[in-house]
Write a protein that holds these residues in place. Structure first.
Motif, mmCIF file in Angstrom:
data_model
loop_
_atom_site.group_PDB
_atom_site.id
_atom_site.type_symbol
_atom_site.label_atom_id
_atom_site.label_comp_id
_atom_site.label_asym_id
_atom_site.label_seq_id
_atom_site.Cartn_x
_atom_site.Cartn_y
_atom_site.Cartn_z
ATOM 1 N N GLY A 35 -4.794 5.142 13.725
ATOM 2 C CA GLY A 35 -4.080 5.325 12.845
ATOM 3 C C GLY A 35 -4.290 6.645 12.094
ATOM 4 N N ALA A 36 -3.886 7.627 12.586
ATOM 5 C CA ALA A 36 -4.127 9.130 11.967
ATOM 6 C C ALA A 36 -3.408 9.165 10.862
ATOM 7 N N SER A 37 -2.196 8.507 10.431
ATOM 8 C CA SER A 37 -1.365 8.759 9.471
ATOM 9 C C SER A 37 -1.517 7.870 8.358
ATOM 10 N N ARG A 38 -1.979 6.582 8.591
ATOM 11 C CA ARG A 38 -2.169 5.461 7.768
ATOM 12 C C ARG A 38 -3.445 4.707 7.953
ATOM 13 N N ASP A 59 -0.987 3.542 2.716
ATOM 14 C CA ASP A 59 -1.032 5.194 2.868
ATOM 15 C C ASP A 59 -2.475 5.657 2.533
ATOM 16 N N PRO A 60 -2.992 7.001 2.879
ATOM 17 C CA PRO A 60 -4.419 7.342 2.250
ATOM 18 C C PRO A 60 -4.197 7.481 0.761
ATOM 19 N N PRO A 61 -5.003 6.849 0.105
ATOM 20 C CA PRO A 61 -5.069 7.178 -1.453
ATOM 21 C C PRO A 61 -4.823 8.705 -1.961
ATOM 22 N N GLY A 62 -3.973 8.744 -2.765
ATOM 23 C CA GLY A 62 -3.593 10.163 -3.088
ATOM 24 C C GLY A 62 -2.492 10.721 -2.245
ATOM 25 N N HIS A 63 -2.119 10.135 -1.215
ATOM 26 C CA HIS A 63 -1.313 10.558 -0.353
ATOM 27 C C HIS A 63 -0.012 9.591 0.196
ATOM 28 N N GLY A 64 0.300 8.853 -1.071
ATOM 29 C CA GLY A 64 1.280 7.775 -0.635
ATOM 30 C C GLY A 64 2.668 8.196 -0.453
ATOM 31 N N GLU A 65 3.623 7.664 0.193
ATOM 32 C CA GLU A 65 4.934 7.672 0.250
ATOM 33 C C GLU A 65 5.654 6.334 0.134
ATOM 34 N N PRO A 66 5.962 5.900 -1.097
ATOM 35 C CA PRO A 66 6.555 4.629 -1.280
ATOM 36 C C PRO A 66 7.701 4.521 -0.604
ATOM 37 N N ASP A 67 8.784 5.404 -0.494
ATOM 38 C CA ASP A 67 9.766 5.218 0.202
ATOM 39 C C ASP A 67 9.876 4.783 1.728
ATOM 40 N N ARG A 68 8.747 5.423 2.370
ATOM 41 C CA ARG A 68 8.634 5.152 3.826
ATOM 42 C C ARG A 68 8.164 3.760 3.890
#
Length: 452
Positions: A35-38, A59-68
């Protein structure tokens, strides 16, 4: 537990308590590999006498993408309604105290996700005999999923999207230009839009002795031509070193037979081949995109950085699947020991460090330190790249430049530009040889085992 795992345990417990209305205790929180992206974590939970394991994706904390993340949750619900084997979604949210990022919480589905184990271990021998056909059937179920609740999914033209990402790097690559040109010239008629998983392959499928138990990682799901999923499953990267064209375990015919059973439709081999070429190019661009997240400063990550050196694997695979790969001889090793410094030489030091890490350090890590073992293997791979580049990189570079000049091009950027404007032909002998020389030189350093 660490401060991070303590916080995650508390966050998971709060979410589960809110969902169930009962007090839930959480412990044994562990980061899972891959899981390189999550990030993916497991945790043991207890409510009264009920004990179970849950899985947290965030998501990595600080790099969240809630829509996805919301879109992935919607896909899990819709796919479950269609009978697709997926983990049961317990909860999803944009954030929660202790979790600190958009997340999904699901039940644990028993099964093996490590591709090489599914391909090789005796316990999966019977399942392997029918797995390619079963993957075709499951993809058919995914593509029959009702999409009325999935309007938020991307439905852009995938070839336009990949080309725009590639152009955004401003790193012209002859192999990519050859691939884009072929894809534009040979594109099949588009099928009606369906739910496309986007990353259906070993590694994102849980398998046991009976077959497929769960389909994971829906973050790349979108609406589009369903045959994209079948072509992606045939990409050489997902064979993990095995010869069989479908995930290293089966034939294209078996895959299409299973798909026809589920859908009544049987794509042609030409159609499947187009999407396999597209998938190979797509993984090339995605590899470079993942590396850019680290290189551009968005997310400091050893895993993402290491993926950057894998781009040449997909360049090689792209030339191979297009029939444009030429055999190119290796340059002689050009490095020589420094007269200034004492021994051990730099490459000797790297060898000793790698040997110690692989033996004394990696061998001493207990099985529960899976994440640490995974990261250490990445470090060992990177040390190997450095050693091979010191040994022969400059010699290979000279051979590549001479090959390009012999074909009439000042460099790879010049050749890429000429392929884009149509003044160079990918099938020309000199062009094929120049493209192959550059890609093979990169691959000899990055991962020589990938060479056929």
């Amino acid at each position: 537990m660490s401060a991070e795992t303590d916080g995650l345990a508390a966050g998971i417990g709060t979410v589960l308590t809110d969902v169930t209305g009962e007090s839930v205790e959480v412990g044994d929180v562990r980061r899972l590999t891959g899981g390189a992206s999550r990030e993916t974590w497991s945790a043991r939970t207890r409510s009264g006498t009920d004990e179970r394991t849950v899985v947290l994706r965030r998501d990595p904390p600080g790099h969240g993408e809630p829509d996805r993340m919301r879109a992935e949750a919607a896909c899990l619900r819709a796919a479950a309604d269609a009978g697709v084997p997926v983990p049961r979604l317990i909860a999803a949210g944009d954030d929660a105290v202790g979790i600190g990022a958009p997340y999904l919480l699901t039940d644990l589905v028993p099964g093996e996700a490590i591709a090489r184990k599914v391909q090789r271990d005796p316990e999966f021998a019977d399942a392997r005999l029918r797995l390619a056909r079963e993957m075709g059937r499951v993809l058919g179920m995914i593509h029959h999923t009702e999409t009325g609740s999935l309007a938020m999914l991307d439905r852009r033209d995938p070839l336009d999207l990949i080309e725009s990402i590639y152009l955004g790097f401003d790193e012209p690559r002859p192999a990519v230009e050859a691939g884009l040109r072929w894809l534009r010239d040979h594109r099949p008629d588009r099928r009606p839009d369906a739910l496309v998983h986007g990353d259906f392959r070993l590694g994102n499928i849980l398998v046991d002795a009976t077959g497929i138990r769960g389909v994971l990682d829906w973050e790349l799901a979108h609406l589009g031509d369903p045959i994209e999923d079948l072509g992606w499953l045939c990409v050489r990267a997902w064979r993990f070193g095995r010869d069989a064209p479908v995930a290293g375990i089966g034939s294209r015919e078996d895959l299409l037979d299973g798909y026809a059973e589920a859908t009544g439709l049987r794509p042609t081999m030409d159609e499947l081949h187009w999407w396999e070429v597209f998938g190979t190019l797509r993984w090339l661009v995605f590899s470079r995109l993942q590396a850019q997240r680290h290189l551009g400063g968005e997310e400091h990550s050893l895993e993402l950085a290491a993926v950057g050196r894998r781009v040449c694997e997909s360049e090689y695979d792209l030339l191979l699947v297009l029939g444009l790969l030429d055999d190119v001889a290796a340059a002689p090793t050009s490095s020589s020991p420094s007269a200034l410094h004492d021994r051990p030489q730099v490459t000797e030091i790297l060898g000793l460090v790698s040997e110690t890490l692989a033996g004394d350090v990696l061998g001493a890590l207990p099985p529960e330190k899976a994440r640490e073992r995974y990261l250490l293997r990445i470090c060992l791979n990177l040390l190997g790249i450095v050693s091979r580049e010191i040994d022969g990189g400059s010699g290979d570079e000279a051979v590549v430049q001479e090959t390009l000049r012999a074909a009439g091009y000042s460099g790879e950027q010049d050749l890429a530009a000429r392929l884009r404007d149509g003044s160079a032909e990918p099938e020309d002998t000199g062009v094929r040889h120049a493209m192959s020389a550059a890609v093979i030189a990169r691959l000899r350093v990055a991962n020589p085992r990938h060479l056929m």
